[in-house]
Scaffold this motif. Structure first.
Motif, PDB file in Angstrom:
ATOM      1  N   SER A  73       0.826  -1.205   0.000  1.00 17.38           N
ATOM      2  CA  SER A  73       0.000   0.000   0.000  1.00 17.38           C
ATOM      3  C   SER A  73       0.860   1.254   0.000  1.00 17.38           C
ATOM      4  O   SER A  73       0.583   2.227  -0.719  1.00 17.38           O
ATOM      5  CB  SER A  73      -0.922  -0.009   1.222  1.00 17.38           C
ATOM      6  OG  SER A  73      -1.685   1.172   1.294  1.00 17.38           O
ATOM      7  N   LEU A  76       2.403   1.785  -3.410  1.00 20.23           N
ATOM      8  CA  LEU A  76       1.409   2.292  -4.356  1.00 20.23           C
ATOM      9  C   LEU A  76       1.094   3.763  -4.101  1.00 20.23           C
ATOM     10  O   LEU A  76       0.935   4.550  -5.040  1.00 20.23           O
ATOM     11  CB  LEU A  76       0.127   1.456  -4.249  1.00 20.23           C
ATOM     12  CG  LEU A  76      -0.980   1.726  -5.262  1.00 20.23           C
ATOM     13  CD1 LEU A  76      -0.500   1.455  -6.684  1.00 20.23           C
ATOM     14  CD2 LEU A  76      -2.201   0.870  -4.956  1.00 20.23           C
ATOM     15  N   THR A  88       2.733  -2.943  -8.954  1.00 18.86           N
ATOM     16  CA  THR A  88       2.234  -3.159  -7.591  1.00 18.86           C
ATOM     17  C   THR A  88       0.827  -3.732  -7.618  1.00 18.86           C
ATOM     18  O   THR A  88       0.506  -4.675  -6.881  1.00 18.86           O
ATOM     19  CB  THR A  88       2.255  -1.838  -6.802  1.00 18.86           C
ATOM     20  OG1 THR A  88       3.573  -1.296  -6.802  1.00 18.86           O
ATOM     21  CG2 THR A  88       1.817  -2.073  -5.358  1.00 18.86           C
ATOM     22  N   LEU A  89      -0.016  -3.198  -8.495  1.00 14.61           N
ATOM     23  CA  LEU A  89      -1.376  -3.721  -8.634  1.00 14.61           C
ATOM     24  C   LEU A  89      -1.362  -5.153  -9.166  1.00 14.61           C
ATOM     25  O   LEU A  89      -2.174  -5.989  -8.743  1.00 14.61           O
ATOM     26  CB  LEU A  89      -2.191  -2.821  -9.567  1.00 14.61           C
ATOM     27  CG  LEU A  89      -2.510  -1.418  -9.036  1.00 14.61           C
ATOM     28  CD1 LEU A  89      -3.215  -0.590 -10.108  1.00 14.61           C
ATOM     29  CD2 LEU A  89      -3.348  -1.484  -7.771  1.00 14.61           C
ATOM     30  N   HIS A  93      -3.005  -8.297  -7.371  1.00 12.81           N
ATOM     31  CA  HIS A  93      -3.978  -9.107  -8.108  1.00 12.81           C
ATOM     32  C   HIS A  93      -3.566 -10.578  -8.100  1.00 12.81           C
ATOM     33  O   HIS A  93      -4.386 -11.467  -7.840  1.00 12.81           O
ATOM     34  CB  HIS A  93      -4.093  -8.587  -9.542  1.00 12.81           C
ATOM     35  CG  HIS A  93      -5.270  -9.135 -10.283  1.00 12.81           C
ATOM     36  ND1 HIS A  93      -5.577  -8.774 -11.570  1.00 12.81           N
ATOM     37  CD2 HIS A  93      -6.233 -10.030  -9.928  1.00 12.81           C
ATOM     38  CE1 HIS A  93      -6.663  -9.406 -11.962  1.00 12.81           C
ATOM     39  NE2 HIS A  93      -7.076 -10.182 -10.988  1.00 12.81           N
ATOM     40  N   PHE A 117      -6.620   0.899  -2.543  1.00 10.41           N
ATOM     41  CA  PHE A 117      -6.560   1.211  -3.975  1.00 10.41           C
ATOM     42  C   PHE A 117      -7.015   2.639  -4.281  1.00 10.41           C
ATOM     43  O   PHE A 117      -7.370   2.949  -5.405  1.00 10.41           O
ATOM     44  CB  PHE A 117      -7.448   0.234  -4.760  1.00 10.41           C
ATOM     45  CG  PHE A 117      -7.113  -1.205  -4.502  1.00 10.41           C
ATOM     46  CD1 PHE A 117      -5.905  -1.740  -4.908  1.00 10.41           C
ATOM     47  CD2 PHE A 117      -8.006  -2.033  -3.847  1.00 10.41           C
ATOM     48  CE1 PHE A 117      -5.594  -3.068  -4.670  1.00 10.41           C
ATOM     49  CE2 PHE A 117      -7.712  -3.367  -3.616  1.00 10.41           C
ATOM     50  CZ  PHE A 117      -6.495  -3.882  -4.027  1.00 10.41           C
ATOM     51  N   TYR A 140      -7.729   0.026 -13.294  1.00  8.13           N
ATOM     52  CA  TYR A 140      -7.325  -1.273 -12.762  1.00  8.13           C
ATOM     53  C   TYR A 140      -7.513  -1.302 -11.245  1.00  8.13           C
ATOM     54  O   TYR A 140      -8.010  -2.287 -10.676  1.00  8.13           O
ATOM     55  CB  TYR A 140      -5.864  -1.521 -13.137  1.00  8.13           C
ATOM     56  CG  TYR A 140      -5.316  -2.905 -12.872  1.00  8.13           C
ATOM     57  CD1 TYR A 140      -6.148  -3.998 -12.659  1.00  8.13           C
ATOM     58  CD2 TYR A 140      -3.940  -3.119 -12.863  1.00  8.13           C
ATOM     59  CE1 TYR A 140      -5.627  -5.260 -12.440  1.00  8.13           C
ATOM     60  CE2 TYR A 140      -3.409  -4.373 -12.642  1.00  8.13           C
ATOM     61  CZ  TYR A 140      -4.243  -5.443 -12.424  1.00  8.13           C
ATOM     62  OH  TYR A 140      -3.722  -6.697 -12.212  1.00  8.13           O
ATOM     63  N   ALA A 141      -7.143  -0.219 -10.583  1.00 11.96           N
ATOM     64  CA  ALA A 141      -7.304  -0.134  -9.132  1.00 11.96           C
ATOM     65  C   ALA A 141      -8.778  -0.199  -8.735  1.00 11.96           C
ATOM     66  O   ALA A 141      -9.139  -0.849  -7.742  1.00 11.96           O
ATOM     67  CB  ALA A 141      -6.669   1.157  -8.610  1.00 11.96           C
ATOM     68  N   LEU A 144      -9.901  -3.850  -8.875  1.00  7.63           N
ATOM     69  CA  LEU A 144      -9.427  -4.657  -7.751  1.00  7.63           C
ATOM     70  C   LEU A 144     -10.176  -4.305  -6.467  1.00  7.63           C
ATOM     71  O   LEU A 144     -10.477  -5.188  -5.652  1.00  7.63           O
ATOM     72  CB  LEU A 144      -7.918  -4.457  -7.561  1.00  7.63           C
ATOM     73  CG  LEU A 144      -7.038  -5.026  -8.664  1.00  7.63           C
ATOM     74  CD1 LEU A 144      -5.573  -4.709  -8.386  1.00  7.63           C
ATOM     75  CD2 LEU A 144      -7.226  -6.532  -8.810  1.00  7.63           C
ATOM     76  N   GLU A 145     -10.490  -3.020  -6.300  1.00 10.74           N
ATOM     77  CA  GLU A 145     -11.270  -2.624  -5.126  1.00 10.74           C
ATOM     78  C   GLU A 145     -12.671  -3.224  -5.185  1.00 10.74           C
ATOM     79  O   GLU A 145     -13.198  -3.712  -4.176  1.00 10.74           O
ATOM     80  CB  GLU A 145     -11.351  -1.098  -5.047  1.00 10.74           C
ATOM     81  CG  GLU A 145     -12.029  -0.607  -3.788  1.00 10.74           C
ATOM     82  CD  GLU A 145     -11.945   0.901  -3.631  1.00 10.74           C
ATOM     83  OE1 GLU A 145     -12.697   1.433  -2.801  1.00 10.74           O
ATOM     84  OE2 GLU A 145     -11.149   1.539  -4.333  1.00 10.74           O
TER      85      GLU A 145
END
Length: 297
Positions: A73, A76, A88-89, A93, A117, A140-141, A144-145
């Motif tokens: 975190s 990022l 990082t993402l 993932h 994110f 993308y973030a 993922l969230e």
């Protein structure tokens, strides 16, 4: 200018690694995170990703797993480089997909204190490519969230937890949603639809469309053979037709006197762009999706 940026990025990575060796209580993990998410425009090297998986396994203390999530975190949140942010993402993932469930559990706990994110203002404007890829990083973030929020509702992960139904000589893998009753299904479908919305939004634009690192990340979404993708598309098309027929049936039921005391659910179709994206993928995809070979060094 590009050569200077690469040299500066490499210097920052080596400096961060050096500081981890001296100051960190989690030296090996911090070094693996920096090396997996460095400024080099290539996918995270497998050996560094595996070290992160090992550090977040069920055999490790929960404090170690929590520290790993905190470190990712922090990486990022601090970076202004699109390559570091995307890698990082990708690591997060992959840990959600392939790592131990303890990673996801601690990530859920961590997100209660603040969204890991939350990078809606992330921007790397160092080049036209960086600008386009920054937009995709933000998207993308969000996916993922949403994936994490979907887990809160479903209580299982749709990617990493599949049920296998064994038949003599045949192994069929299917979603848990097939086993839900009507009440459970109606409770979970909105979360799945919202996740689908975020997935469709991950279609890259501009220079990001042709970037290999973006394509590598997208491979985590469409990790299926062309034959399976065709079957998936047919299922979605059939589901759309069934939804239309069900809506017509509800319309008829509303005309009945008895139905005045009932409240019928609102049916929402997947956006047309999703089917278009799947059809384009099927047209261009090889029989099996590409696999990335780890770079030497």
């Amino acid at each position: 200018m590009e050569s200077f940026r690469k040299a500066y990025g490499a210097l920052k990575d080596s400096t961060t690694v050096g500081l981890a060796k001296v100051n960190s209580e989690f030296k090996d993990l911090d070094i693996a995170i920096v090396k997996a998410t460095n400024h080099v425009e290539c996918p995270p090297k497998e050996r560094h990703v595996r070290k992160i998986f090992s550090a977040t396994s069920v055999a490790r203390p929960r404090a170690d797993v929590a520290y790993c999530i905190h470190a990712l975190s922090r990486r990022l949140a601090k970076t202004r480089n699109w390559i570091v942010a995307m890698k990082t993402l990708i690591v997060i993932h992959r840990a959600l997909r392939e790592g131990d469930p303890t990673f996801r559990e601690e990530l859920l706990n961590y997100s209660h204190r603040g969204h890991i994110f939350q990078i809606s203002n992330f921007k790397d404007d160092s080049s036209p490519l960086a600008w386009d890829c920054s937009a995709w990083v933000r998207t993308y973030a969000l996916f993922l969230e949403e994936r994490l929020e979907c887990f809160r509702t479903l209580k299982y992960d749709i990617e990493s937890e599949r049920l296998t139904k064994s038949v003599p000589g045949i192994s069929k893998v299917h979603s848990r949603t097939r086993l839900l009753n009507a009440e459970e299904l109606l409770a979970q479908l909105p979360a799945l639809q919202q996740l689908l919305y975020r997935l469709v939004g991950c279609q890259p634009e501009g220079a990001a469309c042709h970037n290999y690192l973006v394509q590598y990340a997208l491979a985590l979404f469409f990790d299926m053979a062309k034959y399976d993708a065709v079957k998936a598309l047919n299922i979605y098309k059939r589901a759309g037709q069934q939804a239309e027929h069900l809506a017509e049936f509800y319309g008829f039921c509303r005309t009945l006197d008895l139905a005045r005391t009932f409240q019928f659910p609102i049916l929402r179709q997947p956006p047309p762009s999703f089917l278009e994206t799947m059809e384009e993928y099927i047209r261009e995809a090889p029989q099996t999706w590409f696999h990335v070979k780890e770079e030497t060094g």
